[in-house]
Write a protein that holds these residues in place. Structure first.
Motif, short mmCIF file in Angstrom:
data_model
loop_
_atom_site.label_atom_id
_atom_site.label_comp_id
_atom_site.label_asym_id
_atom_site.label_seq_id
_atom_site.Cartn_x
_atom_site.Cartn_y
_atom_site.Cartn_z
N GLU A 13 178.43 0.25 -21.71
CA GLU A 13 179.81 -0.22 -21.58
C GLU A 13 180.56 0.00 -22.89
O GLU A 13 179.97 0.05 -23.97
N LYS A 16 179.87 -2.23 -25.93
CA LYS A 16 178.68 -1.91 -26.74
C LYS A 16 178.98 -0.77 -27.70
O LYS A 16 178.58 -0.79 -28.87
N ASP A 87 186.42 3.42 -21.11
CA ASP A 87 185.48 2.62 -20.33
C ASP A 87 185.50 3.04 -18.87
O ASP A 87 186.57 3.18 -18.27
N SER A 89 183.32 1.39 -16.33
CA SER A 89 182.40 0.39 -15.79
C SER A 89 181.07 0.39 -16.54
O SER A 89 180.99 -0.12 -17.63
N GLU A 90 180.03 1.01 -16.02
CA GLU A 90 178.70 0.95 -16.64
C GLU A 90 178.46 2.09 -17.62
O GLU A 90 177.38 2.21 -18.18
N LYS A 91 179.46 2.92 -17.81
CA LYS A 91 179.34 3.99 -18.80
C LYS A 91 180.68 4.14 -19.51
O LYS A 91 181.69 3.54 -19.11
N SER A 92 180.68 4.92 -20.56
CA SER A 92 181.91 5.15 -21.31
C SER A 92 181.86 6.54 -21.91
O SER A 92 180.85 7.23 -21.84
#
Length: 134
Positions: A13, A16, A87, A89-92
């Motif tokens: 994310e 992080k 961003d 969601s679960e990746k960037s």
């Protein structure tokens, strides 16, 4: 001289990624061949073989989207590096933009090595974050 790194997709994310890049104490993990490292949360100084002494200072933070560093070095009058985070969601994604004020003849000599260094830095950041080293 303006340079843009390749855009890396990071399986983490944006929070992080931002956390890993918005604290100068953590940057040493991403820069290879560093000597004489000193840092605080907002500033660091070090020596890189072939480049010389650098001082990096965070001048702007936009949570989870952007971190802007200014650098002081003997090879350039001014360097500004912007880390752009998107961003998904679960990746960037991460892309580094650098603006270097250097004489034209110096720019022609260092452009390809600086581009390679930026792409390597983007890869090192991706690897560190994805393997939880960051």
């Amino acid at each position: 001289m303006e340079l843009i790194s390749k855009k890396n997709e990071i399986h983490a994310e944006a929070a992080k990624v931002f956390g890993a890049l918005s604290n100068c104490n953590l940057l040493q993990k991403y820069i290879p061949n560093v000597q004489n490292w000193t840092s605080t949360e907002d500033e660091c100084s070090f020596n890189v073989a072939g480049v010389g002494n650098l001082v990096l200072k965070i001048v702007e933070k936009l949570p989870f989207e952007k971190i802007v560093y200014q650098a002081q070095t003997t090879m350039a009058q001014q360097i500004e590096a912007t880390f752009l985070i998107e961003d998904f969601s679960e990746k960037s994604t991460l892309e580094i933009h650098a603006d270097l004020e250097v004489p034209f003849f110096v720019a022609q000599m260092i452009k390809s090595s600086m581009q390679k260094m930026m792409d390597t830095l983007a890869d090192q950041i991706k690897l560190a974050i994805e393997t939880n080293i960051a």
